[in-house]
Design a protein around this motif. Sequence first.
Motif, short mmCIF file in Angstrom:
data_model
loop_
_atom_site.label_atom_id
_atom_site.label_comp_id
_atom_site.label_asym_id
_atom_site.label_seq_id
_atom_site.Cartn_x
_atom_site.Cartn_y
_atom_site.Cartn_z
N HIS A 135 44.19 41.76 38.39
CA HIS A 135 42.87 41.15 38.47
C HIS A 135 43.03 39.63 38.41
O HIS A 135 43.18 39.05 37.34
N GLN A 175 39.39 38.83 42.45
CA GLN A 175 39.47 38.80 43.91
C GLN A 175 38.65 39.90 44.56
O GLN A 175 38.39 39.87 45.77
N HIS A 176 38.22 40.91 43.78
CA HIS A 176 37.38 41.98 44.30
C HIS A 176 35.91 41.75 43.96
O HIS A 176 35.11 42.67 44.07
N ARG A 178 34.69 41.35 41.03
CA ARG A 178 34.34 42.08 39.81
C ARG A 178 34.42 41.14 38.60
O ARG A 178 35.43 40.45 38.42
#
Length: 201
Positions: A135, A175-176, A178
């Motif tokens: 993450h 990067q997502h 989240r």
Amino acid sequence: MLRNEGLIISQRGRGSFVRADPPMRYYASLTGSRKKRLDVDRRRDTFSQQIEAQGKTPHQVSSVETLPATAEVAAHLGVEPGTPVAVRRRIMYADDQPLQLGDSYYPLDIVQSSRIMSPEDVAEGTDQVLEDLGHIPTRYEDEITWRMPSVEEATKLHLGPATPVGRLLRTSIDQHDRPIELYQVILPGDRHVLLYEVDAQ
């Protein structure tokens, strides 16, 4: 007037005294960009490096627990209120002066088996641990407010009368897209200068 400006300190049984030295001012860079983070030694946490650069010795007192998310924490982390989250609480010092309080809230499914769940200092910094877990913090959202401290905050930070505190809420997003951390920092108003670098474009 001197007491209101934080220049008088009181000691039980001894009386009141003029503060011998002005409180340390901590110049904290809160730009938060990935480029800025890469400019420092990524094997060590940023707070320690910033304190040492100002000629002081950093150390932290930490504790870790699991708690149900409050409505505020849940909104920032994108979970339902009451969802268990990991909380890492720190009192952060420069030499022997408590400089700030820092509470980090994490989704439990991300950090449950990581070093973040240990109260020991994380020498490389928790951002690096999150990256190792897949993450990567790519952006931050900051909210800053100023208020008078609670009794607990004033005690832990050794605050004089009429000393306000800043409350920084920083949400780290990976990067997502989240949310992976909500960081609450309590900053004594007489000890901090916050530095921001903002791209004009």
